[in-house]
Design a protein around this motif. Structure first.
Motif, short mmCIF file in Angstrom:
data_model
loop_
_atom_site.label_atom_id
_atom_site.label_comp_id
_atom_site.label_asym_id
_atom_site.label_seq_id
_atom_site.Cartn_x
_atom_site.Cartn_y
_atom_site.Cartn_z
N SER A 102 8.11 11.32 3.98
CA SER A 102 6.75 10.81 3.75
C SER A 102 6.54 10.48 2.27
O SER A 102 5.87 9.50 1.94
CB SER A 102 5.70 11.81 4.25
OG SER A 102 5.70 12.99 3.47
N GLY A 103 7.11 11.28 1.38
CA GLY A 103 7.02 10.99 -0.05
C GLY A 103 7.76 9.71 -0.41
O GLY A 103 7.29 8.91 -1.22
N TYR A 104 8.91 9.53 0.21
CA TYR A 104 9.71 8.32 -0.01
C TYR A 104 8.93 7.07 0.42
O TYR A 104 8.80 6.10 -0.34
CB TYR A 104 11.01 8.46 0.75
CG TYR A 104 11.92 7.26 0.75
CD1 TYR A 104 12.37 6.69 -0.43
CD2 TYR A 104 12.36 6.71 1.95
CE1 TYR A 104 13.22 5.60 -0.42
CE2 TYR A 104 13.21 5.62 1.97
CZ TYR A 104 13.64 5.06 0.78
OH TYR A 104 14.48 3.99 0.80
N PHE A 105 8.35 7.13 1.62
CA PHE A 105 7.58 5.98 2.12
C PHE A 105 6.31 5.77 1.31
O PHE A 105 5.89 4.63 1.07
CB PHE A 105 7.29 6.12 3.61
CG PHE A 105 8.49 5.90 4.47
CD1 PHE A 105 9.15 4.68 4.47
CD2 PHE A 105 8.99 6.92 5.28
CE1 PHE A 105 10.29 4.47 5.25
CE2 PHE A 105 10.12 6.72 6.06
CZ PHE A 105 10.76 5.50 6.04
N TYR A 106 5.69 6.86 0.87
CA TYR A 106 4.50 6.74 0.01
C TYR A 106 4.87 6.02 -1.29
O TYR A 106 4.17 5.10 -1.73
CB TYR A 106 3.92 8.13 -0.25
CG TYR A 106 2.90 8.19 -1.36
CD1 TYR A 106 1.85 7.29 -1.43
CD2 TYR A 106 3.00 9.15 -2.36
CE1 TYR A 106 0.91 7.34 -2.45
CE2 TYR A 106 2.06 9.22 -3.38
CZ TYR A 106 1.03 8.32 -3.42
OH TYR A 106 0.11 8.38 -4.44
N THR A 107 5.97 6.42 -1.90
CA THR A 107 6.42 5.80 -3.15
C THR A 107 6.71 4.31 -2.95
O THR A 107 6.31 3.47 -3.75
CB THR A 107 7.68 6.52 -3.68
OG1 THR A 107 7.34 7.88 -3.95
CG2 THR A 107 8.21 5.88 -4.94
N SER A 109 5.46 2.40 -0.61
CA SER A 109 4.21 1.68 -0.33
C SER A 109 3.44 1.40 -1.61
O SER A 109 2.63 0.47 -1.66
CB SER A 109 3.34 2.47 0.66
OG SER A 109 2.78 3.62 0.04
N ALA A 110 3.70 2.20 -2.65
CA ALA A 110 3.08 1.97 -3.96
C ALA A 110 3.83 0.91 -4.76
O ALA A 110 3.42 0.57 -5.88
CB ALA A 110 3.02 3.28 -4.75
N GLY A 111 4.95 0.43 -4.21
CA GLY A 111 5.73 -0.59 -4.89
C GLY A 111 6.66 -0.04 -5.96
O GLY A 111 7.10 -0.76 -6.85
N ILE A 112 6.97 1.26 -5.86
CA ILE A 112 7.82 1.91 -6.85
C ILE A 112 9.14 2.29 -6.19
O ILE A 112 9.15 3.02 -5.20
CB ILE A 112 7.14 3.17 -7.43
CG1 ILE A 112 5.81 2.79 -8.06
CG2 ILE A 112 8.05 3.87 -8.42
CD1 ILE A 112 4.92 3.96 -8.37
N PRO A 113 10.26 1.82 -6.71
CA PRO A 113 11.54 2.21 -6.12
C PRO A 113 11.88 3.65 -6.49
O PRO A 113 11.40 4.19 -7.49
CB PRO A 113 12.54 1.23 -6.75
CG PRO A 113 11.91 0.86 -8.05
CD PRO A 113 10.42 0.89 -7.83
N VAL A 114 12.71 4.28 -5.66
CA VAL A 114 13.20 5.63 -5.95
C VAL A 114 14.61 5.49 -6.48
O VAL A 114 15.49 4.98 -5.79
CB VAL A 114 13.17 6.53 -4.69
CG1 VAL A 114 13.75 7.90 -5.00
CG2 VAL A 114 11.74 6.65 -4.16
N ALA A 128 5.71 -2.96 -0.61
CA ALA A 128 4.49 -2.39 -1.17
C ALA A 128 3.33 -2.77 -0.26
O ALA A 128 3.25 -3.91 0.22
CB ALA A 128 4.27 -2.92 -2.58
N ASP A 129 2.46 -1.79 0.00
CA ASP A 129 1.35 -2.02 0.92
C ASP A 129 0.15 -1.20 0.47
O ASP A 129 0.09 0.01 0.69
CB ASP A 129 1.76 -1.62 2.34
CG ASP A 129 0.74 -1.99 3.39
OD1 ASP A 129 -0.46 -2.11 3.05
OD2 ASP A 129 1.14 -2.14 4.56
N PRO A 130 -0.84 -1.85 -0.18
CA PRO A 130 -1.99 -1.12 -0.70
C PRO A 130 -2.85 -0.48 0.40
O PRO A 130 -3.59 0.46 0.12
CB PRO A 130 -2.78 -2.17 -1.48
CG PRO A 130 -2.28 -3.48 -1.02
CD PRO A 130 -0.89 -3.28 -0.49
N VAL A 131 -2.75 -0.96 1.63
CA VAL A 131 -3.50 -0.36 2.74
C VAL A 131 -2.79 0.90 3.24
O VAL A 131 -3.42 1.91 3.54
CB VAL A 131 -3.70 -1.38 3.89
CG1 VAL A 131 -4.37 -0.73 5.09
CG2 VAL A 131 -4.50 -2.58 3.40
N LEU A 132 -1.49 0.83 3.32
CA LEU A 132 -0.69 1.95 3.81
C LEU A 132 -0.57 3.08 2.77
O LEU A 132 -0.45 4.25 3.14
CB LEU A 132 0.71 1.45 4.19
CG LEU A 132 1.64 2.39 4.94
CD1 LEU A 132 1.00 2.91 6.22
CD2 LEU A 132 2.95 1.69 5.24
#
Length: 175
Positions: A102-107, A109-114, A128-132
Motif C-alpha cells: 500500500s505504501g508502494y502504490f501510495y508513493t 500515485s503521488a508520482g514519486i518513484p521508489v 501518478a493519480d491525484p484522485v487515488l
C-alpha cells in the motif's frame, strides 16, 4: 515433529519485527516534520527502504514457512486460543505484505518513484493519480494501525504464554 522454530525462522521473525517497528516509528516521525526538508526526505527514503526490505523478507519467510512446519501448539492450550493464534498469525502475514504494498502504490500515485537504497528503481506499475493518492494514503495509514494492533496482540500473547500458566498464575521464574 520439531518442538521449536528453526534458527532461520527465528532470524526472519526478529529481522522483520525490528524493521516493522523501525519503519512504523519512522513513519510517525517523518509525517510530523513540517514542510519539505532534507531530513524529512531522508526519513522518507529510509522508511521506503525498510518497507521494501520487509516485503522481501516476508516473502522469503513465507516460502520458508511453507516448506518448514511450525512447532505444534501446546497440548494444554485451549482450542479457542489455538484458533486465535492461527488467525493472528495469518493476519500478521497478510499485513506484512499489504502495508508495504500500500505504501508502494501510495508513493507511485503521488508520482514519486521508489529507488531502493539509491541502487535501482522499482517498477512504476501505476501512473501518478491525484484522485487515488489520498485513498491510498488512508489505506496505508489504517493498514499500519492494524499491523500495530496485531503486533501488540502478538506480543501480549507471547508474554502471556511465557509468564502465565493455564490457570492464570504467574509461572515461577527461577528453578
Amino acid at each position: 515433529m520439531q518442538e521449536r522454530y528453526t534458527i532461520t525462522a527465528i532470524v526472519f521473525h526478529w529481522l522483520i519485527a525490528l524493521l516493522i517497528v523501525g519503519a512504523f516509528i519512522m513513519g510517525l516521525v517523518m509525517t510530523d516534520i513540517a514542510g519539505i526538508t532534507p531530513t524529512k526526505l531522508k526519513y522518507y527514503s529510509w522508511h521506503k527502504w525498510a518497507g521494501v526490505t520487509v516485503l522481501a523478507l516476508a516473502a522469503l519467510r513465507l516460502l520458508w514457512r511453507l516448506t518448514h512446519a511450525a512447532p505444534p501448539y501446546a497440548a494444554t492450550m485451549p482450542a479457542w486460543q489455538k484458533g486465535a493464534a492461527h488467525g493472528l498469525h495469518g493476519m500478521l502475514y497478510l499485513l506484512m505484505f499489504a502495508v508495504p504494498l500500500s505504501g508502494y502504490f501510495y508513493t507511485l500515485s503521488a508520482g514519486i518513484p521508489v529507488v531502493y537504497f539509491g541502487l535501482f528503481q522499482l517498477p512504476v506499475i501505476i501512473a501518478a493519480d491525484p484522485v487515488l493518492k489520498p485513498v491510498l494514503k488512508a489505506v496505508h495509514y489504517w493498514l499500519n494501525m492494524g499491523l500495530a494492533g496485531a503486533v501488540v496482540l502478538h506480543l501480549a500473547a507471547a508474554l502471556k504464554h511465557q509468564f502465565i500458566d493455564r490457570d492464570g498464575v504467574l509461572k515461577r521464574m527461577l528453578p
